[in-house]
Scaffold this active site. Structure first.
Site, short mmCIF file in Angstrom:
data_model
loop_
_atom_site.label_atom_id
_atom_site.label_comp_id
_atom_site.label_asym_id
_atom_site.label_seq_id
_atom_site.Cartn_x
_atom_site.Cartn_y
_atom_site.Cartn_z
N THR A 122 0.88 -1.31 0.14
CA THR A 122 0.01 0.08 0.10
C THR A 122 0.85 1.02 0.19
O THR A 122 0.58 2.25 -0.57
CB THR A 122 -0.77 0.18 1.02
N PHE A 417 -2.89 -8.12 3.51
CA PHE A 417 -1.46 -7.81 3.77
C PHE A 417 -1.02 -6.64 3.31
O PHE A 417 0.05 -6.50 2.92
CB PHE A 417 -0.76 -9.16 3.39
N CYS A 418 -1.77 -5.78 3.48
CA CYS A 418 -1.55 -4.29 2.71
C CYS A 418 -1.19 -4.61 1.31
O CYS A 418 -0.19 -3.67 0.76
CB CYS A 418 -0.59 -3.64 3.63
N ASN A 419 -1.62 -5.33 0.58
CA ASN A 419 -1.08 -5.58 -0.66
C ASN A 419 -2.59 -5.77 -1.63
O ASN A 419 -2.69 -6.89 -2.11
CB ASN A 419 -0.42 -6.38 -1.14
#
EC number: 2.8.1.9
Length: 796
Positions: A122, A417-419
């Site tokens: 992110t 997972f912030c992706n």
């Protein structure tokens, strides 16, 4: 059998295990090293002893502290096989802060573009808010990988030529899947640039040409360097962003940006902000200041986290002590190379074992998310991402897996997972589905809303560090086998509920949602016409306060209370006139309003039976060969029906006397104008298994159910005997035997015969779909009960 071979000898393994006894003491198995690795006990002990022993103060006060900080810079450069005349080291708070520093200071000129990989953290997406590029482009992983085969100088390029600057940012290792983009792409991009038109333009104005642009590479190496060697003599990105806690576990709050000499040339000469320690002077009485000459000093605003930085020295020592260099076949294998071998071997072992987990019917338990398999270590790291499926094929929510794992002491990661880009790619989410998940359903990063209409919104991720043991991996496999292959869903949910008090707060809330819930209520005021739907938050068109609807002795209030008859008094159904599905009811302000299709014009009827009875004549008809008595609703609605349906002599009747039947528990059940039972229940998981080429909601509508739920397994409702929804108990009367009415699309009136053939195939020739249920009446619940969307469904 697995071909796994340990990287460590017995003495090395024993020394490592001794450092992490707290895992056994806490009955924990840690499998989230991509989130952070764990610190060794001797590592933090030595760091604490140094703090107790030495006087370490502000580096602006004490030169000794500055020397410690410089030692860490030199050690970091050595760790990446480079020197201070090739790279600068700027300490930051973390890799995110390093990316932000690049975004703020990179000089794009007038024609420079910003390119980033879809499968990025992110924080890389956050760079878009600060870069001053002419245009921004999203690149797919394979578009970057393709640059690895471009002929280029072995070590990239040494400097920049006149022209503007473009920046390409990507992760060396995807933190979602563990896929490694070939680092040879760095030199290819620097030497040749990107082909014109590569990638999807996200914003800005595309320049006419970028032929004169210099191309720079920003490498997000946070995930990669935690378990892999990065050789900056061999691969020379212009910017490298890292977080130290990913490598050492301790300390947190410190990262670094490594800037090559070439990369330094592309930083702006002026900054938009400067802090203490970055200037030679700054006048308060005039807009005049001068930045430091030493490159890294210009960007380290304020006092560095010097205690944390000093603590990094023990991190380097600990890794080298616990995983020392060793000679293999005459060659020298360094610490990080050995760690890379270790975690890849564990991931390879896990992947092979996961593929072997199958239900008795042959359905695989695991859906793996991986680009290239686990055979080649240079392409795949120590991360395994997956989801779990039921024996019928639908997905199990990752929130449930998190609950089961937590109760077994297994610490893993779930979500995106912030992706989000990797989630989008691996889960096959198009832009419409992304909007449905994040904008309409309201999912946010980090929550446990794991399934939306059966579509996973994230995954389960396990990842390994140098201290992970094969036994840890085998415990995960054991958990999956016992909890899913050897336990039925209802048993598993019961176990989670019984132990929910032991879960963390966020998972407690998820555990409360593991039971199936009442998603939607649908009432059909006029038999064989369209539904009036009640959903959580309120009914469509203003019905059902808060998604709640009252029950009467006959079922849902107003359900099948009216029916259309022909001039002979026979009921008209969709078998005869499919256009009935276009008559759409609306209940509001004590009125039943009927519309045809999307027409705003309609006809209204009073809901009050007493008001209707005053001016209505009585008549008779039949429903399923049973006589029914009703009230004629008048000429106005009769004419309206005939005009819209194209049939002469139609009348609308309202039930005035009660029908009853004896159900399986030998109770007299009062009925409206339904065919067989008070309620029809349909499971969206079962509908989803049909896989029709239409929206799931359209398919659900075909089955004309009153009660719509969503469970973990398709067709599990066929095994129910009794169930409780909220506070209401129901008896199952049996499966609904289907006729060709379900072939009618309830939104268009069009017929599609494949509906019946699909059900017949899935049910081994039987035309069953949905179940009939009746309320179990007691003296206490005869008139006062209701159903609310969101009510938990408990099967008994």
């Amino acid at each position: 059998m697995s071909s796994y071979q340990s990287e460590y000898n017995a003495d090395e393994q024993a020394a490592i295990d001794k450092e992490f006894t707290r895992l056994a003491n806490n009955k924990s198995i840690y499998l989230d090293h991509a989130g952070t690795t764990l610190y060794a006990e001797s590592q933090v002990t030595a760091a604490a002893e140094q703090l107790q022993r030495d006087v370490i103060c502000n580096p602006h006060t004490c030169r000794v502290t500055g020397d410690y900080v410089d030692q860490v810079r030199f050690k970091l450069l050595e760790f990446f096989n480079t020197k201070e005349d090739e790279y600068h080291v700027i300490f930051t708070a973390n890799a995110t802060a390093a990316l932000s520093l690049v975004a703020e200071n990179f000089d794009f000129g007038r024609q420079g573009n910003f390119h980033y990989c879809q499968e990025n953290h992110t924080s890389v997406l956050g760079m878009r808010e600060r870069v001053q590029a002419r245009a921004m482009y999203m690149l797919k992983e394979e578009e970057i990988t393709g640059m690895a085969s471009v002929p280029s100088a072995a070590n990239g390029v040494s400097g920049s030529s006149p022209g503007d600057n473009s920046l390409v940012t990507f992760s060396a290792q995807c933190n979602f899947s563990g896929y490694k983009i070939p680092l040879a792409a760095i030199a290819g991009i620097q030497k040749q640039g990107l082909p014109h038109g590569l990638g999807k333009k996200i914003s800005g104005e595309a320049p006419q040409t970028t032929d004169n642009n210099n191309y720079y590479v920003c490498l997000d190496a946070a995930s990669f360097v935690a378990t892999n060697p990065l050789d900056l003599q061999r691969y020379r990105p212009d910017y490298v962003c890292i977080s130290f806690y990913k490598i050492f576990g301790y300390p947190t709050g410190v990262g670094a940006l490594l800037v090559s000499r070439r990369g330094a040339e592309a930083f702006r000469k002026k900054r938009n902000f400067f802090g203490g320690g970055t200037i030679n002077y700054a006048y308060p009485h005039a807009m005049d200041h001068q930045l430091r000459e030493v490159f890294h000093q210009r960007y380290e605003d304020g006092t560095l986290p010097f205690l944390s930085i000093v603590g990094l020295l023990e991190g380097f020592r600990t890794l080298e002590r616990l995983v020392p260099r060793r000679s293999v076949n005459g060659g020298d294998v360094a610490t990080m190379e050995r760690i890379s071998r270790h975690v890849h071997g564990l991931a390879q072992h896990l992947e092979k074992q996961l593929r072997q987990l199958k239900y008795p019917n042959g359905q695989p338990l695991i859906e793996l998310y991986n680009r290239v398999g686990y055979e080649e270590r240079h392409r795949q790291g120590g991360i395994v991402a997956f989801n779990v499926r039921t024996d019928a094929g639908p997905f199990v929510g990752f929130g449930e897996i998190a609950c089961v794992a937590a109760l077994q002491g297994i610490l893993l990661r779930t979500g995106c997972f912030c992706n989000i880009g990797a989630c989008q790619r691996y889960l096959g989410l198009d832009e419409t589905m992304m909007d449905a998940i994040y904008k309409r359903a309201g999912r946010i990063c980090g929550d446990y809303y794991d399934l939306i209409d059966g579509q996973p919104t994230g995954a389960v991720r396990v990842s390994f560090g140098y201290m992970t043991r094969r036994q840890d991996v085998d415990e995960l496999l054991k958990m999956l086998h016992l909890s899913y292959l050897a336990t039925k869903p209802q048993q598993r949910l019961q176990l989670i509920e019984e132990q929910a008090g032991e879960l963390p707060k966020a998972l407690k809330e998820r555990a409360q949602r593991l039971r199936p819930q009442l998603l939607q209520l649908a009432i059909y005021p006029v038999k064989s016409c369209a539904a009036f739907k009640i959903e959580e938050g309120g009914g469509s068109g203003g019905g059902g306060s808060g998604g709640t609807w009252p029950l009467t002795a006959q079922g849902l209030q107003y359900d099948r209370e009216w029916m259309i008859v022909d001039m002979n008094g026979m009921a008209v159904t969709q078998k005869r006139c499919s256009e009935l599905c276009l008559i759409r009811p609306l209940i509001r302000d004590d009125q039943l309003v009927l519309h045809f299709g999307d027409s705003p014009d309609g006809v209204s009827l009073p809901l009050s039976l007493a008001d209707q009875a005053e001016n209505s004549s009585r008549c008779r008809s039949k429903v399923c060969r049973q006589p029914v008595e009703g009230l004629d609703c008048g000429d106005e609605v009769a004419l309206w029906l005939s005009q819209h349906l194209g049939l002469e002599g139609l009348r609308l009747l309202r039930q005035s006397s009660q029908r009853s039947t004896t159900n399986g528990v030998r109770q007299q059940q009062k009925l409206s104008l339904v065919n067989q039972a008070q309620f029809l229940l349909v499971n969206r998981s079962s509908v989803r298994s049909l896989q029709f080429e239409e929206s799931l909601d359209e398919t659900v509508d075909r089955f004309r159910a009153n009660i719509i739920i969503d469970t973990g397994s398709a067709f599990e409702e066929l095994s129910y005997k009794q169930l409780t929804i909220g506070q209401v108990q129901f008896q199952v009367e049996g499966p609904c035997q289907r006729c060709d009415m379900i072939c009618i699309n309830q939104r268009t009136g069009e017929r599609s015969p494949e509906t019946l053939t699909t059900i017949s195939r899935l049910q081994s020739g039987k035309m069953r779909f949905g179940i009939y249920i009746s309320r179990i009446s007691t003296e206490n619940n005869k008139e006062s009960q209701h159903l609310t969307c969101g009510d938990v469904v408990v099967v008994t």
